[in-house]
Design a protein around this motif. Sequence first.
Motif, short mmCIF file in Angstrom:
data_model
loop_
_atom_site.label_atom_id
_atom_site.label_comp_id
_atom_site.label_asym_id
_atom_site.label_seq_id
_atom_site.Cartn_x
_atom_site.Cartn_y
_atom_site.Cartn_z
N HIS A 155 -42.83 -65.95 -50.40
CA HIS A 155 -42.88 -65.30 -49.08
C HIS A 155 -42.48 -63.83 -49.14
O HIS A 155 -42.40 -63.16 -48.10
CB HIS A 155 -42.00 -66.03 -48.05
CG HIS A 155 -42.40 -67.46 -47.85
ND1 HIS A 155 -43.66 -67.82 -47.42
CD2 HIS A 155 -41.72 -68.61 -48.05
CE1 HIS A 155 -43.73 -69.14 -47.36
NE2 HIS A 155 -42.58 -69.64 -47.74
N THR A 156 -42.19 -63.31 -50.32
CA THR A 156 -41.95 -61.87 -50.47
C THR A 156 -43.13 -61.25 -51.22
O THR A 156 -43.75 -60.30 -50.73
CB THR A 156 -40.63 -61.60 -51.23
OG1 THR A 156 -39.54 -62.06 -50.43
CG2 THR A 156 -40.44 -60.11 -51.51
N LEU A 157 -43.46 -61.82 -52.39
CA LEU A 157 -44.61 -61.31 -53.15
C LEU A 157 -45.83 -62.23 -53.03
O LEU A 157 -46.95 -61.80 -53.28
CB LEU A 157 -44.26 -61.17 -54.63
CG LEU A 157 -43.19 -60.15 -54.99
CD1 LEU A 157 -43.02 -60.09 -56.51
CD2 LEU A 157 -43.51 -58.77 -54.45
N LEU A 158 -45.60 -63.48 -52.68
CA LEU A 158 -46.73 -64.43 -52.62
C LEU A 158 -46.43 -65.57 -51.66
O LEU A 158 -45.30 -65.76 -51.23
CB LEU A 158 -47.03 -64.98 -54.01
CG LEU A 158 -45.93 -65.75 -54.77
CD1 LEU A 158 -45.84 -67.20 -54.32
CD2 LEU A 158 -46.22 -65.71 -56.26
N HIS A 159 -47.47 -66.33 -51.38
CA HIS A 159 -47.33 -67.59 -50.66
C HIS A 159 -48.08 -68.64 -51.44
O HIS A 159 -49.26 -68.50 -51.71
CB HIS A 159 -47.89 -67.47 -49.24
CG HIS A 159 -47.72 -68.72 -48.42
ND1 HIS A 159 -48.49 -68.99 -47.32
CD2 HIS A 159 -46.87 -69.77 -48.57
CE1 HIS A 159 -48.11 -70.16 -46.81
NE2 HIS A 159 -47.14 -70.64 -47.55
N PHE A 160 -47.35 -69.69 -51.85
CA PHE A 160 -47.95 -70.77 -52.62
C PHE A 160 -48.23 -71.91 -51.65
O PHE A 160 -47.32 -72.48 -51.06
CB PHE A 160 -46.96 -71.22 -53.71
CG PHE A 160 -47.56 -72.08 -54.76
CD1 PHE A 160 -48.43 -71.56 -55.70
CD2 PHE A 160 -47.25 -73.44 -54.84
CE1 PHE A 160 -48.99 -72.36 -56.70
CE2 PHE A 160 -47.80 -74.24 -55.82
CZ PHE A 160 -48.66 -73.70 -56.75
N LYS A 161 -49.50 -72.23 -51.49
CA LYS A 161 -49.88 -73.19 -50.47
C LYS A 161 -51.12 -73.96 -50.92
O LYS A 161 -52.06 -73.36 -51.43
CB LYS A 161 -50.18 -72.41 -49.18
CG LYS A 161 -50.62 -73.23 -48.00
CD LYS A 161 -51.04 -72.27 -46.89
CE LYS A 161 -51.66 -72.98 -45.73
NZ LYS A 161 -52.26 -72.06 -44.77
N LYS A 282 -41.37 -62.57 -43.57
CA LYS A 282 -41.89 -63.68 -44.37
C LYS A 282 -43.41 -63.62 -44.45
O LYS A 282 -44.07 -63.61 -43.40
CB LYS A 282 -41.42 -64.98 -43.71
CG LYS A 282 -41.83 -66.24 -44.39
CD LYS A 282 -41.23 -67.43 -43.65
CE LYS A 282 -41.65 -68.72 -44.32
NZ LYS A 282 -41.04 -69.88 -43.67
N PHE A 283 -43.93 -63.59 -45.67
CA PHE A 283 -45.38 -63.56 -45.83
C PHE A 283 -45.91 -64.98 -45.90
O PHE A 283 -45.48 -65.78 -46.73
CB PHE A 283 -45.76 -62.80 -47.10
CG PHE A 283 -47.21 -62.96 -47.48
CD1 PHE A 283 -48.22 -62.54 -46.61
CD2 PHE A 283 -47.58 -63.54 -48.69
CE1 PHE A 283 -49.56 -62.70 -46.94
CE2 PHE A 283 -48.92 -63.68 -49.04
CZ PHE A 283 -49.91 -63.27 -48.16
N GLU A 284 -46.84 -65.28 -44.99
CA GLU A 284 -47.47 -66.58 -45.01
C GLU A 284 -48.96 -66.40 -44.86
O GLU A 284 -49.42 -65.68 -43.96
CB GLU A 284 -46.96 -67.45 -43.87
CG GLU A 284 -45.71 -68.22 -44.24
CD GLU A 284 -45.32 -69.17 -43.13
OE1 GLU A 284 -45.29 -70.37 -43.41
OE2 GLU A 284 -45.04 -68.71 -42.02
N LYS A 285 -49.70 -67.03 -45.75
CA LYS A 285 -51.15 -66.97 -45.65
C LYS A 285 -51.60 -68.00 -44.63
O LYS A 285 -51.45 -69.21 -44.85
CB LYS A 285 -51.76 -67.26 -47.03
CG LYS A 285 -53.26 -67.13 -47.06
CD LYS A 285 -53.69 -65.69 -47.01
CE LYS A 285 -55.20 -65.59 -47.07
NZ LYS A 285 -55.67 -64.21 -46.85
#
Length: 305
Positions: A155-161, A282-285
Amino acid sequence: MAATKVDEQGYKLIAKWNGKKYDLDVHKEYTVGQVRKMLQMLTCVQPKRQKIIGLGKKSNLEDDVTLESLQLKNPHSFMMVGCADEDVMLDQSQIDAMPLVVNDLDWNYDPSEYEEMIADVENRQKLQDTIKNVDISVINQPRRDKKLLVLDLDHTLLHFKNKRTYKRPFCFEFLKAVYPFYDIVVWSQTSWKWLEIKLIELDIFTSTDFFISFVLDHSAMFTVRSKRRKGKDGKLWEHQVKALEIIWQKFPEYYSARNTVHVDDLSRNFALNPNQGLKISKFEKTSADPNVEDTELQVLQSADI
Ligand SMILES: [Mg+2]
């Protein structure tokens, strides 16, 4: 395991994988391919799945490159990432059921709690124990006169989903822009296994525009007790922290409270070093509105941090 005696004819290699260290005594004429096969015997990670970092300047070494041509130190430490056969065979439902990020709730951390937290005897003991037990595998050596940027991953550099890694917009542009001024460290709350998977997916080690100094996982974190109470039973809230003191004590000639910035989407991670913390959204795709692009890292890049 090779029986070669380590002298002027050989190297002692120390491979770090999955949070463990493996010693390899090898002849100088050995090739990278032979090292990969030794690593396979020790870790069950097939050579094609191994990513070797820190053995040479390039992250993707050809199999026929000899160790002699790589100007290694003796002993020489490096990192290997990749999944063992048994992990690859995990059923996808098992993987989906494993926690990717532990307890993602955050609250607005109050820096005034810092004095109490750092004065707490139990917290101080945990900090000292963690400093003693954490072993940092340096991938790229600290550089003189550079500041330190500690970056959270999820959620800082990526979102794993849904088994996919979504890179935050401007991620590599940001890392490239800060690298001339900062040594870069990634510190994630996930386990080493997930950290490896995510970093490979992110392709963070192949860029030649910036280089990661080292990576820390949840084993370098410990739990502190907040003075806040929650729930009906009024229990004190416990949470984990990323104590920068661990890094400062390991590299006293390079990093300190005066030259470190820590970017994270969870402000509680700053609990023991609030002055260095910079909370990022928070970064969320999501598919809600694909036209709205996240610009947090672009803004941070242009900020004077
Ligand atoms: Mg995070």
